[in-house]
Motif scaffolding. Structure first.
Motif, PDB file in Angstrom:
ATOM      1  N   ALA A  21      25.046 -29.204 -64.652  1.00  0.00           N
ATOM      2  CA  ALA A  21      24.241 -29.333 -63.433  1.00  0.00           C
ATOM      3  C   ALA A  21      25.093 -29.862 -62.287  1.00  0.00           C
ATOM      4  O   ALA A  21      24.992 -29.381 -61.154  1.00  0.00           O
ATOM      5  N   PHE A  22      25.952 -30.853 -62.561  1.00  0.00           N
ATOM      6  CA  PHE A  22      26.847 -31.363 -61.520  1.00  0.00           C
ATOM      7  C   PHE A  22      27.793 -30.268 -61.046  1.00  0.00           C
ATOM      8  O   PHE A  22      28.005 -30.112 -59.843  1.00  0.00           O
ATOM      9  N   LYS A  23      28.344 -29.520 -61.991  1.00  0.00           N
ATOM     10  CA  LYS A  23      29.254 -28.437 -61.608  1.00  0.00           C
ATOM     11  C   LYS A  23      28.532 -27.393 -60.767  1.00  0.00           C
ATOM     12  O   LYS A  23      29.024 -26.983 -59.712  1.00  0.00           O
ATOM     13  N   THR A  24      27.369 -26.960 -61.228  1.00  0.00           N
ATOM     14  CA  THR A  24      26.636 -25.900 -60.541  1.00  0.00           C
ATOM     15  C   THR A  24      26.151 -26.356 -59.173  1.00  0.00           C
ATOM     16  O   THR A  24      26.405 -25.696 -58.163  1.00  0.00           O
ATOM     17  N   ASN A  25      25.462 -27.484 -59.139  1.00  0.00           N
ATOM     18  CA  ASN A  25      24.896 -27.963 -57.873  1.00  0.00           C
ATOM     19  C   ASN A  25      25.954 -28.481 -56.918  1.00  0.00           C
ATOM     20  O   ASN A  25      25.954 -28.146 -55.739  1.00  0.00           O
ATOM     21  N   GLY A  26      26.855 -29.300 -57.443  1.00  0.00           N
ATOM     22  CA  GLY A  26      27.883 -29.882 -56.586  1.00  0.00           C
ATOM     23  C   GLY A  26      28.837 -28.849 -56.027  1.00  0.00           C
ATOM     24  O   GLY A  26      29.110 -28.812 -54.831  1.00  0.00           O
ATOM     25  N   MET A  27      29.306 -27.975 -56.876  1.00  0.00           N
ATOM     26  CA  MET A  27      30.276 -26.991 -56.420  1.00  0.00           C
ATOM     27  C   MET A  27      29.608 -25.874 -55.627  1.00  0.00           C
ATOM     28  O   MET A  27      30.235 -25.251 -54.793  1.00  0.00           O
ATOM     29  N   GLY A  28      28.329 -25.654 -55.877  1.00  0.00           N
ATOM     30  CA  GLY A  28      27.576 -24.687 -55.068  1.00  0.00           C
ATOM     31  C   GLY A  28      27.583 -25.066 -53.605  1.00  0.00           C
ATOM     32  O   GLY A  28      27.563 -24.208 -52.727  1.00  0.00           O
ATOM     33  N   ARG A  29      27.645 -26.349 -53.339  1.00  0.00           N
ATOM     34  CA  ARG A  29      27.706 -26.843 -51.945  1.00  0.00           C
ATOM     35  C   ARG A  29      29.013 -26.439 -51.272  1.00  0.00           C
ATOM     36  O   ARG A  29      29.093 -26.386 -50.052  1.00  0.00           O
ATOM     37  N   LEU A  30      30.033 -26.178 -52.096  1.00  0.00           N
ATOM     38  CA  LEU A  30      31.314 -25.722 -51.561  1.00  0.00           C
ATOM     39  C   LEU A  30      31.449 -24.209 -51.661  1.00  0.00           C
ATOM     40  O   LEU A  30      32.505 -23.655 -51.376  1.00  0.00           O
ATOM     41  N   GLY A  31      30.377 -23.552 -52.112  1.00  0.00           N
ATOM     42  CA  GLY A  31      30.419 -22.106 -52.266  1.00  0.00           C
ATOM     43  C   GLY A  31      31.184 -21.662 -53.495  1.00  0.00           C
ATOM     44  O   GLY A  31      31.688 -20.534 -53.545  1.00  0.00           O
ATOM     45  N   LEU A  32      31.255 -22.534 -54.494  1.00  0.00           N
ATOM     46  CA  LEU A  32      32.021 -22.243 -55.705  1.00  0.00           C
ATOM     47  C   LEU A  32      31.129 -22.250 -56.932  1.00  0.00           C
ATOM     48  O   LEU A  32      30.060 -22.852 -56.939  1.00  0.00           O
ATOM     49  N   LYS A  33      31.608 -21.592 -57.978  1.00  0.00           N
ATOM     50  CA  LYS A  33      30.932 -21.605 -59.273  1.00  0.00           C
ATOM     51  C   LYS A  33      31.682 -22.566 -60.196  1.00  0.00           C
ATOM     52  O   LYS A  33      32.797 -22.992 -59.906  1.00  0.00           O
ATOM     53  N   ALA A  34      31.058 -22.884 -61.325  1.00  0.00           N
ATOM     54  CA  ALA A  34      31.663 -23.833 -62.262  1.00  0.00           C
ATOM     55  C   ALA A  34      33.051 -23.396 -62.715  1.00  0.00           C
ATOM     56  O   ALA A  34      33.980 -24.210 -62.779  1.00  0.00           O
ATOM     57  N   ALA A  35      33.241 -22.123 -63.012  1.00  0.00           N
ATOM     58  CA  ALA A  35      34.556 -21.635 -63.454  1.00  0.00           C
ATOM     59  C   ALA A  35      35.588 -21.756 -62.332  1.00  0.00           C
ATOM     60  O   ALA A  35      36.753 -22.073 -62.591  1.00  0.00           O
ATOM     61  N   HIS A  36      35.162 -21.528 -61.081  1.00  0.00           N
ATOM     62  CA  HIS A  36      36.077 -21.710 -59.944  1.00  0.00           C
ATOM     63  C   HIS A  36      36.578 -23.151 -59.921  1.00  0.00           C
ATOM     64  O   HIS A  36      37.760 -23.419 -59.703  1.00  0.00           O
ATOM     65  N   ILE A 105      37.261 -31.040 -54.586  1.00  0.00           N
ATOM     66  CA  ILE A 105      36.749 -31.012 -55.954  1.00  0.00           C
ATOM     67  C   ILE A 105      37.183 -32.273 -56.698  1.00  0.00           C
ATOM     68  O   ILE A 105      36.380 -32.925 -57.365  1.00  0.00           O
ATOM     69  N   ALA A 106      38.456 -32.620 -56.589  1.00  0.00           N
ATOM     70  CA  ALA A 106      38.979 -33.808 -57.268  1.00  0.00           C
ATOM     71  C   ALA A 106      38.255 -35.059 -56.786  1.00  0.00           C
ATOM     72  O   ALA A 106      37.931 -35.947 -57.593  1.00  0.00           O
ATOM     73  N   GLU A 107      37.963 -35.127 -55.506  1.00  0.00           N
ATOM     74  CA  GLU A 107      37.227 -36.273 -54.952  1.00  0.00           C
ATOM     75  C   GLU A 107      35.819 -36.340 -55.546  1.00  0.00           C
ATOM     76  O   GLU A 107      35.346 -37.409 -55.944  1.00  0.00           O
ATOM     77  N   ALA A 108      35.160 -35.206 -55.624  1.00  0.00           N
ATOM     78  CA  ALA A 108      33.812 -35.158 -56.205  1.00  0.00           C
ATOM     79  C   ALA A 108      33.853 -35.537 -57.684  1.00  0.00           C
ATOM     80  O   ALA A 108      32.997 -36.286 -58.171  1.00  0.00           O
ATOM     81  N   ILE A 109      34.847 -35.044 -58.401  1.00  0.00           N
ATOM     82  CA  ILE A 109      34.981 -35.359 -59.823  1.00  0.00           C
ATOM     83  C   ILE A 109      35.210 -36.855 -60.018  1.00  0.00           C
ATOM     84  O   ILE A 109      34.620 -37.474 -60.912  1.00  0.00           O
TER      85      ILE A 109
END
Length: 162
Positions: A21-36, A105-109
């Motif tokens: 959920a963090f990957k999907t929702n958080g990275m979606g805000r950057l226009g990215l998918k979990a695999a990206h 991404i690293a900052e969010a992680i």
């Protein structure tokens, strides 16, 4: 009754759902998918880049997904492919745009990890990760020997058919 198996499997499943959920929702805000996210994070700090095989082995994602993800990241200008087109031994590395995105991404992680680690003594956390790595190694070893591990279940199933 020892309920460690249930506690363990439910906890791992719930944590995985939260992470996804963090990957999907958080990275979606950057226009990215979990695999990206995974690929960009892996490439961060790899100035020489990584080969396709290195990315797949470090990410534990299947080759088809990695192949599609790399193509999407190349077309999005976040990574560049060095080497012959269509070759699996090509190097992939971040572009300046990709470096900026990977830093976000690293900052969010880091923020998510700090939140997850809250209230846990750093020494206990180190022990937890050591135990987690050993549990994984044990499960992987059992997987390789699953025929032996489940032989008794096969016997019971055979007895019930009679």
């Amino acid at each position: 009754m020892d309920d460690r198996f249930l506690q363990f499997t439910l906890a791992v499943s719930r944590m995985n759902k939260q992470i996804q959920a963090f990957k999907t929702n958080g990275m979606g805000r950057l226009g990215l998918k979990a695999a990206h996210t995974t690929v960009l994070y892996l490439l961060l700090g790899e100035t020489e880049g990584l080969r396709f095989t290195e990315i797949t082995s470090r990410s534990d994602l299947d080759q088809a997904l990695i192949s599609r993800t790399l193509a999407q990241l190349v077309s999005g200008g976040l990574i560049e492919k060095l080497g012959e087109a269509g070759r699996y031994n090509a190097l992939y590395r971040l572009t300046p745009k990709g470096e900026r995105q990977a830093a976000r991404i690293a900052e969010a992680i880091r923020a998510v990890q700090e939140g997850a680690d809250a209230g846990i003594d750093p020494q206990e956390l180190a022990v937890f990760y050591k135990v987690l790595r050993q549990l994984l190694a044990n499960f992987e070893a059992m997987r390789r020997e699953r025929d032996t591990l489940f032989a008794r279940l096969d016997e019971i199933a055979g007895e019930e058919k009679e």
